[in-house]
Design a protein around this motif. Structure first.
Motif, mmCIF file in Angstrom:
data_model
loop_
_atom_site.group_PDB
_atom_site.id
_atom_site.type_symbol
_atom_site.label_atom_id
_atom_site.label_comp_id
_atom_site.label_asym_id
_atom_site.label_seq_id
_atom_site.Cartn_x
_atom_site.Cartn_y
_atom_site.Cartn_z
ATOM 1 N N ARG A 65 0.939 6.971 -15.860
ATOM 2 C CA ARG A 65 2.162 6.196 -14.876
ATOM 3 C C ARG A 65 2.027 6.399 -13.761
ATOM 4 N NH1 ARG A 65 5.551 6.986 -18.882
ATOM 5 N NH2 ARG A 65 7.414 5.192 -20.263
ATOM 6 N N VAL A 66 2.217 5.063 -12.980
ATOM 7 C CA VAL A 66 1.441 5.052 -11.637
ATOM 8 C C VAL A 66 2.493 4.646 -10.013
ATOM 9 C CG1 VAL A 66 0.738 3.067 -11.249
ATOM 10 C CG2 VAL A 66 0.093 4.325 -9.325
ATOM 11 N N ILE A 67 3.505 5.788 -8.820
ATOM 12 C CA ILE A 67 4.157 5.072 -8.287
ATOM 13 C C ILE A 67 3.159 4.389 -6.893
ATOM 14 C CG2 ILE A 67 5.650 6.026 -6.831
ATOM 15 C CD1 ILE A 67 6.898 8.292 -8.839
ATOM 16 N N LEU A 68 3.965 3.405 -6.445
ATOM 17 C CA LEU A 68 2.951 2.897 -5.560
ATOM 18 C C LEU A 68 4.475 2.760 -4.210
ATOM 19 C CD1 LEU A 68 1.855 -0.400 -7.434
ATOM 20 C CD2 LEU A 68 0.718 1.087 -6.204
ATOM 21 N N VAL A 69 3.681 3.395 -3.364
ATOM 22 C CA VAL A 69 4.669 3.367 -1.688
ATOM 23 C C VAL A 69 4.240 3.068 -1.160
ATOM 24 C CG1 VAL A 69 5.727 5.454 -0.388
ATOM 25 C CG2 VAL A 69 5.027 6.175 -2.680
ATOM 26 N N TYR A 70 5.101 2.161 -0.354
ATOM 27 C CA TYR A 70 5.115 1.377 0.398
ATOM 28 C C TYR A 70 5.956 1.678 2.286
ATOM 29 C CZ TYR A 70 6.410 -3.321 3.366
ATOM 30 O OH TYR A 70 6.959 -3.768 4.605
ATOM 31 N N HIS A 71 4.980 1.520 2.990
ATOM 32 C CA HIS A 71 5.835 1.966 4.531
ATOM 33 C C HIS A 71 5.554 1.049 5.383
ATOM 34 C CE1 HIS A 71 2.792 5.824 4.051
ATOM 35 N NE2 HIS A 71 3.656 5.775 3.035
ATOM 36 N N TYR A 72 6.485 0.723 6.008
ATOM 37 C CA TYR A 72 6.742 -0.359 7.387
ATOM 38 C C TYR A 72 7.074 0.574 8.547
ATOM 39 C CZ TYR A 72 8.880 -4.097 10.044
ATOM 40 O OH TYR A 72 8.619 -4.563 11.721
ATOM 41 N N LEU A 73 6.015 0.471 9.327
ATOM 42 C CA LEU A 73 5.676 1.271 10.407
ATOM 43 C C LEU A 73 6.755 0.902 11.586
ATOM 44 C CD1 LEU A 73 2.156 3.534 10.164
ATOM 45 C CD2 LEU A 73 4.473 3.278 8.612
ATOM 46 N N GLY A 74 6.986 -0.086 11.976
ATOM 47 C CA GLY A 74 7.605 -0.858 12.288
ATOM 48 C C GLY A 74 6.800 -0.228 14.087
ATOM 49 N N ASN A 75 7.845 0.202 15.277
ATOM 50 C CA ASN A 75 7.366 0.452 16.792
ATOM 51 C C ASN A 75 6.712 1.545 16.333
ATOM 52 O OD1 ASN A 75 9.566 2.274 15.800
ATOM 53 N ND2 ASN A 75 10.857 1.905 17.466
ATOM 54 N N TRP A 76 6.111 2.196 15.812
ATOM 55 C CA TRP A 76 5.893 3.305 15.274
ATOM 56 C C TRP A 76 4.590 2.639 14.953
ATOM 57 C CZ3 TRP A 76 7.141 8.109 16.973
ATOM 58 C CH2 TRP A 76 8.476 7.617 17.108
ATOM 59 N N SER A 77 4.118 1.399 15.272
ATOM 60 C CA SER A 77 2.748 1.123 14.793
ATOM 61 C C SER A 77 1.456 1.354 15.733
ATOM 62 C CB SER A 77 2.385 -0.403 14.246
ATOM 63 O OG SER A 77 3.344 -0.966 13.419
ATOM 64 N N SER A 78 1.767 0.644 16.798
ATOM 65 C CA SER A 78 0.556 1.578 17.946
ATOM 66 C C SER A 78 0.345 3.105 18.501
ATOM 67 C CB SER A 78 1.327 0.727 18.950
ATOM 68 O OG SER A 78 2.638 0.627 19.704
ATOM 69 N N VAL A 79 1.799 3.273 17.880
ATOM 70 C CA VAL A 79 1.487 5.247 18.140
ATOM 71 C C VAL A 79 0.994 5.734 16.468
ATOM 72 C CG1 VAL A 79 2.956 7.167 17.899
ATOM 73 C CG2 VAL A 79 4.176 5.452 19.004
ATOM 74 N N TYR A 80 0.913 5.620 15.910
ATOM 75 C CA TYR A 80 0.348 6.572 14.452
ATOM 76 C C TYR A 80 -1.356 5.756 14.805
ATOM 77 C CZ TYR A 80 3.509 9.591 13.467
ATOM 78 O OH TYR A 80 4.446 10.339 13.368
ATOM 79 N N TYR A 81 -1.331 4.838 14.881
ATOM 80 C CA TYR A 81 -2.548 3.382 14.397
ATOM 81 C C TYR A 81 -2.797 2.651 16.187
ATOM 82 C CZ TYR A 81 -2.058 4.387 9.636
ATOM 83 O OH TYR A 81 -1.734 5.740 8.529
ATOM 84 N N PRO A 82 -3.463 3.470 16.843
ATOM 85 C CA PRO A 82 -4.168 3.092 18.514
ATOM 86 C C PRO A 82 -5.054 2.242 17.951
ATOM 87 C CG PRO A 82 -3.812 5.235 18.436
ATOM 88 C CD PRO A 82 -3.089 4.739 16.896
#
Length: 323
Positions: free
Chosen positions: A110-127
């Motif tokens: 069995r596998v668990i697929l985790v979904y992320h939505y970073l919102g206004n943190w997008s450019s902070v963690y992925y500049p």
């Protein structure tokens, strides 16, 4: 006296590093370091906690809560059988359409697929210098579902064998005219890749990771430089205008020398013309002298000398005028 056992306990306390849990690490410059991998670990923990509040069922999406210092992010999780995921895929999981033919490595039941939505943190963690995000960054990561309370799990290697995974974005931001939006893919190892958009708002991928749509920032037009004022050299100076002053001095000196030479040539020409005129006048006088009436030559002794001819006009006496 301190017993040997007490000494060992004190030694262990003094020389053993006590681990501490921090939401973010501080680099040497004192600023917060936003690590995407640390964020993945934190979101995996909170996504798995969503199962504990329910009686988890296969194929049902559960939304998790995030800590207060990540307000604006959302996380979800869904548990699937590996065989079912490979045969049917899983469509409509937030922005993700997962096709059939998905393979995970290592294989798990069995596998668990985790979904992320970073919102206004997008450019902070992925500049992404030089680019602006038109959409928030979203992510899809796969984990082993054998333990729903596990923390810090490593991700499974999720790959497609047939059609790619589609990421369907909505509500794209406004971008300036003349630039083309692009899909951007962030892998789990710090790599960044760009790809073209499908149907204006769809990205595709053959593996898991984080995705978004970006547009290249347009640099402002350079301001024209003000006109350069002429520099006049200071006498005896060797500043920035010294080279130009020397060139100008040579030009002036050459002009003066040329004027003097031209004047000298004019003087020589005038003198030569006057000399030629004098020679011509003297020649004419000689010609006139030589072209006069010839004198009669008479012998005087042994020599021959010119002798004037006799007077042709008869002299008249004064008394002849008296009547």
């Amino acid at each position: 006296m301190i017993s040997f056992a007490s000494f060992c306990v004190i030694f262990t306390i003094l020389f053993t590093k006590i681990p501490s849990v921090k939401s973010q690490s501080l680099p040497p410059n004192g600023e917060l370091s936003f690590s995407p991998r640390l964020l993945d670990s934190v979101l995996q923990d909170y996504a798995f906690r969503a199962f504990s509040r329910h009686r988890p069922r296969t194929g049902v999406v559960y939304d998790g809560n995030v800590p207060s210092n990540l307000t604006g992010c959302t996380v979800s999780a869904v548990r699937l059988r590996s065989g079912s995921l490979r045969k049917r895929g899983f469509h409509g999981y937030k922005e993700f359409d997962i096709p059939k033919g998905i393979l995970e490595n290592p294989y798990v039941e069995r596998v668990i697929l985790v979904y992320h939505y970073l919102g206004n943190w997008s450019s902070v963690y992925y500049p992404l210098p030089g680019y602006s995000f038109l959409t928030p960054v979203v992510g899809l990561l796969a984990y082993n579902a054998v333990n729903l309370t596990a923390k810090g799990l490593p991700e499974l290697d999720l790959r497609v064998s047939e059609n790619p995974i589609l990421i369907k974005f909505e509500n794209l931001g406004v971008w300036p005219d003349g630039v083309l939006p692009k899909c951007v893919f962030f892998d789990l190892f710090g790599g960044v890749e760009f790809d073209r958009l499908l149907n204006g708002s769809i990205c595709s991928s053959v593996t898991q990771g984080h995705f978004g749509i970006v547009v290249e920032e347009r640099m402002p037009a350079p301001v024209p430089a003000p006109p350069k004022m002429p520099e006049y050299p200071i006498a005896g100076g060797e500043g920035s205008g010294g080279g130009g002053g020397r060139k100008k001095g040579w030009w002036v000196g050459g002009s003066v020398a040329g004027g003097v030479l031209l004047a000298a040539l004019l003087v020589v020409l005038v003198l030569w013309v006057r000399w030629c005129s004098g020679r011509k006048r003297i020649g004419k006088m000689k010609d006139a002298a030589e072209g006069g009436a010839p004198l009669t030559v008479a012998a005087v002794g042994r020599a021959k000398v010119p002798v004037a001819m006799g007077t042709r006009t008869k002299p008249i006496l004064e008394n002849e005028y008296v009547s």
